[in-house]
Design a protein around this motif. Structure first.
Motif, mmCIF file in Angstrom:
data_model
loop_
_atom_site.group_PDB
_atom_site.id
_atom_site.type_symbol
_atom_site.label_atom_id
_atom_site.label_comp_id
_atom_site.label_asym_id
_atom_site.label_seq_id
_atom_site.Cartn_x
_atom_site.Cartn_y
_atom_site.Cartn_z
ATOM 1 N N LYS A 154 -2.836 -5.722 1.340
ATOM 2 C CA LYS A 154 -2.816 -6.610 2.512
ATOM 3 C C LYS A 154 -1.533 -6.394 3.320
ATOM 4 O O LYS A 154 -1.546 -6.411 4.559
ATOM 5 C CB LYS A 154 -2.932 -8.063 2.058
ATOM 6 C CG LYS A 154 -4.338 -8.421 1.573
ATOM 7 C CD LYS A 154 -4.405 -9.799 0.973
ATOM 8 C CE LYS A 154 -5.824 -10.084 0.455
ATOM 9 N NZ LYS A 154 -5.899 -11.360 -0.273
ATOM 10 N N ILE A 171 -11.865 -7.062 5.809
ATOM 11 C CA ILE A 171 -11.791 -5.651 5.377
ATOM 12 C C ILE A 171 -13.027 -4.940 5.918
ATOM 13 O O ILE A 171 -14.101 -4.963 5.326
ATOM 14 C CB ILE A 171 -11.714 -5.523 3.844
ATOM 15 C CG1 ILE A 171 -10.536 -6.313 3.293
ATOM 16 C CG2 ILE A 171 -11.600 -4.050 3.445
ATOM 17 C CD1 ILE A 171 -9.180 -5.843 3.759
ATOM 18 N N ASP A 228 -3.600 -6.089 -4.714
ATOM 19 C CA ASP A 228 -4.207 -6.937 -3.691
ATOM 20 C C ASP A 228 -3.169 -7.320 -2.640
ATOM 21 O O ASP A 228 -3.401 -7.220 -1.428
ATOM 22 C CB ASP A 228 -4.810 -8.175 -4.348
ATOM 23 C CG ASP A 228 -5.568 -9.039 -3.349
ATOM 24 O OD1 ASP A 228 -4.914 -9.877 -2.701
ATOM 25 O OD2 ASP A 228 -6.790 -8.866 -3.207
ATOM 26 N N THR A 229 -2.005 -7.739 -3.127
ATOM 27 C CA THR A 229 -0.907 -8.115 -2.227
ATOM 28 C C THR A 229 -0.385 -6.902 -1.456
ATOM 29 O O THR A 229 -0.166 -6.965 -0.245
ATOM 30 C CB THR A 229 0.254 -8.747 -3.036
ATOM 31 O OG1 THR A 229 -0.262 -9.851 -3.797
ATOM 32 C CG2 THR A 229 1.368 -9.220 -2.122
#
Length: 571
Positions: free
Chosen positions: A341, A203, A337-338
């Motif tokens: 991404k 990131i 979070d998933t």
């Protein structure tokens, strides 16, 4: 906090106080004490002007503002560069030509004593309140997060500022503000790079901006003409320009900074330096808040950043309900979070919508948590914008840097408060006390009087801080107070500069009517509606324009009504 943090914090603050008092001890005359001997260079003026405005409220509230609402707040400052140019062209040459100690002296030469006195009193009211808030802002946050006693903190911050401001006057303020701005810049830069280093592998900074953008945090410009929207391009350019003109051009806490210049050119360069740097600096501070937001997309965050909120609920019947919300928030963090991404990999509209859906869900959970906290204890502040950055500092920065960032916050509080006390004392001494003392006094008498007034205003600021209560957002509260008074004061000065046929009585009557009208507009068209959960008729920034136009229009009308018999009074 560890021992090293205490050493860094206390060492930094004590050095500033003692160095400022030592370097400027023994001011023998009014020129040295109030105008700093007229030997300031442009960079000293620029940093001092910036430090006066950039209080602890800026460094506590602005990152939290960006965390919750995005970068749009930067539009508030769009009028600053425009105002700096106007002040350099109009205000500074007049102040220097007349060799005034305060901005309000000019008003007596143009109008009369009562207009000068009224304007000085308007300044003293709003700036006296603001001085208390600049002490109260860091004190309430630090007391809540660190468990320190609020009243004790207010007193400590106030006393530290009083020591060197009473001792050295304006020069002490200028000298210490250079050091304080250095600490502030270093501390914020370190915090920024540490936040980026804490982001997960892969990131990068550009990807962090992508994530913030997907969450709607990177919208800088809003060209809406909606008057009730607080922060738009137009409110920033128009309302912000009028606010900046009033603040930097007529507020003694700022005027006194550039009256210390060696020459007109030094004062002008100092203000232009501030105008060029202010918007980028504010953009950067908000960007720090955006990076904190991105950090918390990958790390758990509290339901409410004010620790007093959870304390109130845990000891109440709503503890189980609150815990369930915390579990839901943890699930959303996992899902985000998933989703993030997935978005970074595909950059698709579907992935972006999923992030926004989760974001909306998170906001609803946090709002529900606020309602529960209020049910548990109505006295606890649920608006947690001012607690976001300090929570990050205390829970994530390494040892030593926590002390440095706390020193940044307290240095900002001290620098802004010192300017305010210095200006309040100067205005009281020169515009009220000296002007109304009939017998001649020597310079030392007025220096001593200024010191006593500084002490008095310092004590009053501490009292205001001790009795203040947290508003919607501290950075907004200071600007709201300013907006209620600044437009009227600016209008008086513009009448003095440009509308030569308007005389003293018309201006005085118009100023009183306008101030009453602006207070009523703010109360009924903004404050009361917001208290009832309704949209205000107008954003508070527009009060600057309304007040300025209103006082000028009324004064012109009154002058036509009373006729040209009243002549311009000079003294």
């Amino acid at each position: 906090m560890q021992t090293i943090d205490w050493i860094v914090l206390l060492g930094t603050l004590l050095f500033i106080v003692l160095y400022g008092a030592w370097k400027t001890k023994g001011s023998k005359n009014v020129k040295d004490y109030i105008k700093g001997g007229n030997d300031a260079h442009w960079w000293t003026i620029g940093l001092s002007v910036m430090a006066t405005q950039a209080s602890a409220i800026t460094f506590l509230s602005a990152p939290g503002q960006a965390f919750h609402d995005g970068m749009g707040f930067v539009q508030f400052y769009f009028g600053v560069p425009i105002a700096m140019v106007v002040i350099c062209m109009v205000f500074i040459p007049i102040y220097h030509r007349l060799n005034v100690y305060t901005a309000y002296e000019y008003l007596e030469t143009r109008f009369d004593l009562k207009t000068r006195t009224l304007t000085a009193i308007l300044f003293l009211i709003q700036r006296g309140l603001a001085a208390g808030i600049t002490i109260f802002a860091p004190a309430i946050i630090l007391s809540s997060v660190l468990g320190w006693d609020l009243t004790t903190l207010n007193i400590i911050i106030g006393i530290l500022v009083i020591i060197y401001t009473v001792s050295g006057g304006t020069k002490a303020v200028n000298i210490t503000q250079k050091q304080q701005m250095g600490i502030i810049f270093i501390g914020m830069l370190i915090a920024f790079f540490i936040i980026i280093s804490y982001l997960p592998d892969g990131i990068t900074f550009s990807k962090a901006l992508d994530i913030a953008g997907a969450n709607g945090k990177m919208k800088v410009l809003n060209f809406s003409f909606d008057l009730d929207n607080r922060y738009t391009f137009w409110s920033g350019i128009i309302g912000g320009t009028f606010l900046a003109l009033s603040y930097f051009g007529t507020d003694q806490s700022q005027v006194q900074r550039y009256l210390t210049g060696k020459s007109i050119k030094e004062s002008q360069l100092g203000l232009l330096f501030n105008g060029l740097l202010k918007v980028p600096m504010q953009f950067f501070i908000l960007l720090v808040g955006i990076m904190v937001f991105v950090f918390y997309q990958f790390n758990s965050s509290p339901l409410n950043f004010n620790p007093k909120g959870k304390e109130a609920v845990i000891n109440s019947e709503y503890a189980e309900e609150y815990t369930a919300l915390e579990n839901k928030l943890a699930e959303i963090h996992h899902s985000k979070d998933t989703a993030i991404k997935d978005y970074l990999a595909k950059q698709g509209a579907t992935q972006k919508k999923e992030i926004q859906r989760l974001n909306t869900e998170e906001k609803e959970i946090r709002n529900t948590a606020k309602a529960i906290i209020k049910k548990a204890d109505i006295a606890v502040e649920t608006n947690d914008k001012d607690y976001v950055f300090i929570h990050f500092i205390l829970n994530n920065l390494p040892k030593g840097l926590i002390g440095l960032l706390l020193a940044v916050i307290l240095s900002a509080a001290m620098s802004s408060t010192a300017s305010e006390l210095n200006a309040l004392a100067s205005t009281t001494a020169i515009d009220l006390y000296k002007r109304n003392v009939r017998e001649e006094k020597n310079d030392q008498h007025y220096v001593t009087a200024s010191k006593f007034f500084t002490l008095g205003w310092g004590i009053l600021a501490i009292i205001v801080a001790c009795f203040a209560s947290l508003f919607d957002n501290l950075i907004q509260l200071v600007n709201i107070i300013g907006s209620i008074f600044y437009g009227n004061v600016l209008g008086i000065f513009l009448l003095a500069f440009f509308i030569k046929f308007v005389h003293s009585n018309a201006t005085f009557i118009a100023a009183i009517i306008t101030q009453i009208a602006i207070i009523l507009i703010w109360y009924f068209a903004i404050f009361r509606l917001e208290q009832l959960g309704l949209k205000p008729y107008v954003g508070f920034l527009w009060l600057n324009l309304i007040g300025c136009v209103l006082v000028m229009a009324i004064a012109i009308c009154v002058q036509f009504f009373i006729g040209p018999k009243t002549k311009i009074t000079t003294s």
